[in-house]
Design a protein around this motif. Structure first.
Motif, PDB file in Angstrom:
ATOM      1  N   ILE A  14      64.576 -39.832  58.602  1.00 35.96           N
ATOM      2  CA  ILE A  14      64.511 -40.350  59.970  1.00 35.96           C
ATOM      3  C   ILE A  14      63.070 -40.660  60.343  1.00 35.96           C
ATOM      4  O   ILE A  14      62.774 -41.705  60.936  1.00 35.96           O
ATOM      5  CB  ILE A  14      65.129 -39.343  60.957  1.00 35.96           C
ATOM      6  CG1 ILE A  14      66.654 -39.299  60.778  1.00 35.96           C
ATOM      7  CG2 ILE A  14      64.786 -39.718  62.402  1.00 35.96           C
ATOM      8  CD1 ILE A  14      67.340 -38.243  61.616  1.00 35.96           C
ATOM      9  N   ALA A  15      62.156 -39.759  59.982  1.00 37.20           N
ATOM     10  CA  ALA A  15      60.734 -39.968  60.305  1.00 37.20           C
ATOM     11  C   ALA A  15      60.189 -41.188  59.575  1.00 37.20           C
ATOM     12  O   ALA A  15      59.453 -41.996  60.154  1.00 37.20           O
ATOM     13  CB  ALA A  15      59.935 -38.718  59.949  1.00 37.20           C
ATOM     14  N   VAL A  16      60.526 -41.349  58.297  1.00 36.49           N
ATOM     15  CA  VAL A  16      60.026 -42.486  57.527  1.00 36.49           C
ATOM     16  C   VAL A  16      60.555 -43.795  58.095  1.00 36.49           C
ATOM     17  O   VAL A  16      59.813 -44.782  58.209  1.00 36.49           O
ATOM     18  CB  VAL A  16      60.421 -42.346  56.039  1.00 36.49           C
ATOM     19  CG1 VAL A  16      60.165 -43.653  55.281  1.00 36.49           C
ATOM     20  CG2 VAL A  16      59.643 -41.209  55.393  1.00 36.49           C
ATOM     21  N   GLN A  17      61.830 -43.827  58.464  1.00 39.69           N
ATOM     22  CA  GLN A  17      62.415 -45.078  58.942  1.00 39.69           C
ATOM     23  C   GLN A  17      61.985 -45.434  60.361  1.00 39.69           C
ATOM     24  O   GLN A  17      62.108 -46.585  60.774  1.00 39.69           O
ATOM     25  CB  GLN A  17      63.942 -45.005  58.896  1.00 39.69           C
ATOM     26  CG  GLN A  17      64.548 -44.152  59.997  1.00 39.69           C
ATOM     27  CD  GLN A  17      65.930 -44.616  60.433  1.00 39.69           C
ATOM     28  OE1 GLN A  17      66.612 -45.328  59.715  1.00 39.69           O
ATOM     29  NE2 GLN A  17      66.339 -44.203  61.609  1.00 39.69           N
ATOM     30  N   THR A  34      54.356 -36.021  59.851  1.00 39.64           N
ATOM     31  CA  THR A  34      53.034 -35.601  59.380  1.00 39.64           C
ATOM     32  C   THR A  34      52.259 -36.827  58.884  1.00 39.64           C
ATOM     33  O   THR A  34      52.805 -37.933  58.810  1.00 39.64           O
ATOM     34  CB  THR A  34      53.184 -34.585  58.243  1.00 39.64           C
ATOM     35  OG1 THR A  34      53.873 -35.227  57.150  1.00 39.64           O
ATOM     36  CG2 THR A  34      53.978 -33.368  58.702  1.00 39.64           C
ATOM     37  N   GLY A  35      51.015 -36.617  58.513  1.00 38.28           N
ATOM     38  CA  GLY A  35      50.199 -37.712  57.999  1.00 38.28           C
ATOM     39  C   GLY A  35      50.808 -38.388  56.783  1.00 38.28           C
ATOM     40  O   GLY A  35      50.950 -39.620  56.761  1.00 38.28           O
ATOM     41  N   LEU A  90      52.317 -42.230  56.537  1.00 37.16           N
ATOM     42  CA  LEU A  90      51.846 -43.177  55.522  1.00 37.16           C
ATOM     43  C   LEU A  90      53.024 -43.785  54.771  1.00 37.16           C
ATOM     44  O   LEU A  90      53.047 -44.996  54.497  1.00 37.16           O
ATOM     45  CB  LEU A  90      50.905 -42.473  54.545  1.00 37.16           C
ATOM     46  CG  LEU A  90      50.373 -43.333  53.392  1.00 37.16           C
ATOM     47  CD1 LEU A  90      49.597 -44.533  53.923  1.00 37.16           C
ATOM     48  CD2 LEU A  90      49.498 -42.500  52.455  1.00 37.16           C
ATOM     49  N   GLN A  91      54.016 -42.955  54.456  1.00 41.75           N
ATOM     50  CA  GLN A  91      55.215 -43.473  53.793  1.00 41.75           C
ATOM     51  C   GLN A  91      55.924 -44.499  54.680  1.00 41.75           C
ATOM     52  O   GLN A  91      56.427 -45.516  54.197  1.00 41.75           O
ATOM     53  CB  GLN A  91      56.163 -42.323  53.461  1.00 41.75           C
ATOM     54  CG  GLN A  91      55.654 -41.406  52.372  1.00 41.75           C
ATOM     55  CD  GLN A  91      56.497 -40.151  52.218  1.00 41.75           C
ATOM     56  OE1 GLN A  91      57.489 -39.951  52.930  1.00 41.75           O
ATOM     57  NE2 GLN A  91      56.104 -39.280  51.295  1.00 41.75           N
ATOM     58  N   VAL A 130      54.503 -46.421  56.906  1.00 38.80           N
ATOM     59  CA  VAL A 130      53.699 -47.647  56.893  1.00 38.80           C
ATOM     60  C   VAL A 130      53.941 -48.426  55.601  1.00 38.80           C
ATOM     61  O   VAL A 130      54.092 -49.659  55.612  1.00 38.80           O
ATOM     62  CB  VAL A 130      52.197 -47.321  57.066  1.00 38.80           C
ATOM     63  CG1 VAL A 130      51.346 -48.560  56.846  1.00 38.80           C
ATOM     64  CG2 VAL A 130      51.943 -46.732  58.450  1.00 38.80           C
ATOM     65  N   LEU A 131      53.967 -47.721  54.471  1.00 40.10           N
ATOM     66  CA  LEU A 131      54.230 -48.379  53.192  1.00 40.10           C
ATOM     67  C   LEU A 131      55.633 -48.991  53.153  1.00 40.10           C
ATOM     68  O   LEU A 131      55.857 -50.008  52.482  1.00 40.10           O
ATOM     69  CB  LEU A 131      54.067 -47.379  52.040  1.00 40.10           C
ATOM     70  CG  LEU A 131      52.645 -46.859  51.804  1.00 40.10           C
ATOM     71  CD1 LEU A 131      52.649 -45.789  50.715  1.00 40.10           C
ATOM     72  CD2 LEU A 131      51.703 -47.997  51.443  1.00 40.10           C
ATOM     73  N   ALA A 132      56.565 -48.374  53.892  1.00 42.00           N
ATOM     74  CA  ALA A 132      57.934 -48.896  53.944  1.00 42.00           C
ATOM     75  C   ALA A 132      57.997 -50.259  54.616  1.00 42.00           C
ATOM     76  O   ALA A 132      59.012 -50.959  54.504  1.00 42.00           O
ATOM     77  CB  ALA A 132      58.842 -47.907  54.681  1.00 42.00           C
ATOM     78  N   LEU A 133      56.923 -50.641  55.303  1.00 48.21           N
ATOM     79  CA  LEU A 133      56.898 -51.956  55.952  1.00 48.21           C
ATOM     80  C   LEU A 133      56.852 -53.097  54.934  1.00 48.21           C
ATOM     81  O   LEU A 133      57.198 -54.233  55.267  1.00 48.21           O
ATOM     82  CB  LEU A 133      55.691 -52.064  56.888  1.00 48.21           C
ATOM     83  CG  LEU A 133      55.743 -51.222  58.161  1.00 48.21           C
ATOM     84  CD1 LEU A 133      54.418 -51.310  58.909  1.00 48.21           C
ATOM     85  CD2 LEU A 133      56.887 -51.683  59.056  1.00 48.21           C
ATOM     86  N   ALA A 134      56.432 -52.812  53.713  1.00 45.65           N
ATOM     87  CA  ALA A 134      56.311 -53.876  52.705  1.00 45.65           C
ATOM     88  C   ALA A 134      57.647 -54.577  52.447  1.00 45.65           C
ATOM     89  O   ALA A 134      57.742 -55.808  52.587  1.00 45.65           O
ATOM     90  CB  ALA A 134      55.729 -53.308  51.411  1.00 45.65           C
TER      91      ALA A 134
END
Length: 248
Positions: A46-49, A193-194, A198-199, A201-205
């Motif tokens: 959930i946090a990553v998405q 968390t940091g 970051l994950q 942000v990278l998922a935006l690719a």
């Protein structure tokens, strides 16, 4: 090598979800989240998405901003959605998740059956203006309590028979508001968390690659095809809710 397979699966899930989002307004939570949760666990997923969800909805709000006058009659829907968040937080501690899942799935199934049986069914804009604040509160409440507001929000917006652009703008505005609240909540909870951010942000690719393609496809769908796809996604959400209820 296994790590590469996991990354490839996650990128594919995010890309497919973003493509569906670009075409229909619904995508990443429905398509990508179940796959991400398989590898990361639900809170982490959930946090990553959240970052791609915030980005995709903010992008659609900006892209379709010219049709905002079409939504003037339901503008209280968005305020109600934000007001419903604290109510949902309380509800989360009071009502068993299984009960909520079954109720939401039943709500979706009733609406889908109604639309199939009566294809011309639509809520008038006059009625929508009166219902909008209550639907917003209900959607925000469900978003906070279950993470899924579509049984109310998407069902209500779909029943208005807005233009494709108006519908996409309404969905994006509501979900962008939810995401803006969810990000600080995840930070306070210690989930965002940091490294997790970051994950995200990278998922935006894959999102940046696939969402414009989905938007291109969506512009070429007929109104009927678009309608059928949205109903199909609502049916998928209903199935997911029932599976979650049976598994709990």
């Amino acid at each position: 090598m296994a790590d590469l397979h996991v990354l490839a699966a996650m990128a594919l899930a995010l890309g497919l979800g973003s493509m569906v989002k670009g075409a229909t307004g619904i995508g990443i939570p429905v398509v990508a989240l179940p796959i991400l949760a398989t590898f990361l666990g639900l809170p982490h997923a959930i946090a990553v998405q959240t970052i791609p969800v915030l980005f995709t909805n903010a992008w659609q709000v900006w892209y379709y901003r010219k049709v905002w006058p079409e939504l003037a009659q339901i503008r209280l829907l968005f305020l109600g959605g934000l007001l419903g968040i604290p109510l949902g937080t309380v509800l989360l501690t009071q009502v068993p998740e299984r009960v909520l899942s079954v109720f939401l799935a039943a709500l979706l199934i009733v609406y889908i059956v109604l639309r199939v049986a009566r294809p011309a069914f639509a809520v008038t804009m006059r009625a929508a203006r009166r219902l909008a604040p209550f639907m917003g509160v209900a959607a925000g409440t469900l978003q906070a309590a279950t993470g899924v507001s579509a049984p109310v929000s998407i069902t209500f917006l779909h029943s208005l028979r807005l233009s494709r652009e108006g519908y996409l703008l309404a969905v994006a505005t509501l979900f962008a508001g939810f995401s803006l609240i969810q990000v600080p909540a995840l930070l306070v909870a210690g989930i965002m968390t940091g490294p997790v951010a970051l994950q995200g942000v990278l998922a935006l690719a894959p999102v940046l690659l696939c969402m414009p393609l989905g938007a291109w496809i969506g512009r070429r769908l007929s109104a009927r095809t678009f309608d059928v796809i949205v109903l199909g996604l609502l049916a998928l959400i209903a199935v997911q809710l029932l599976v979650d209820a049976l598994a709990s």
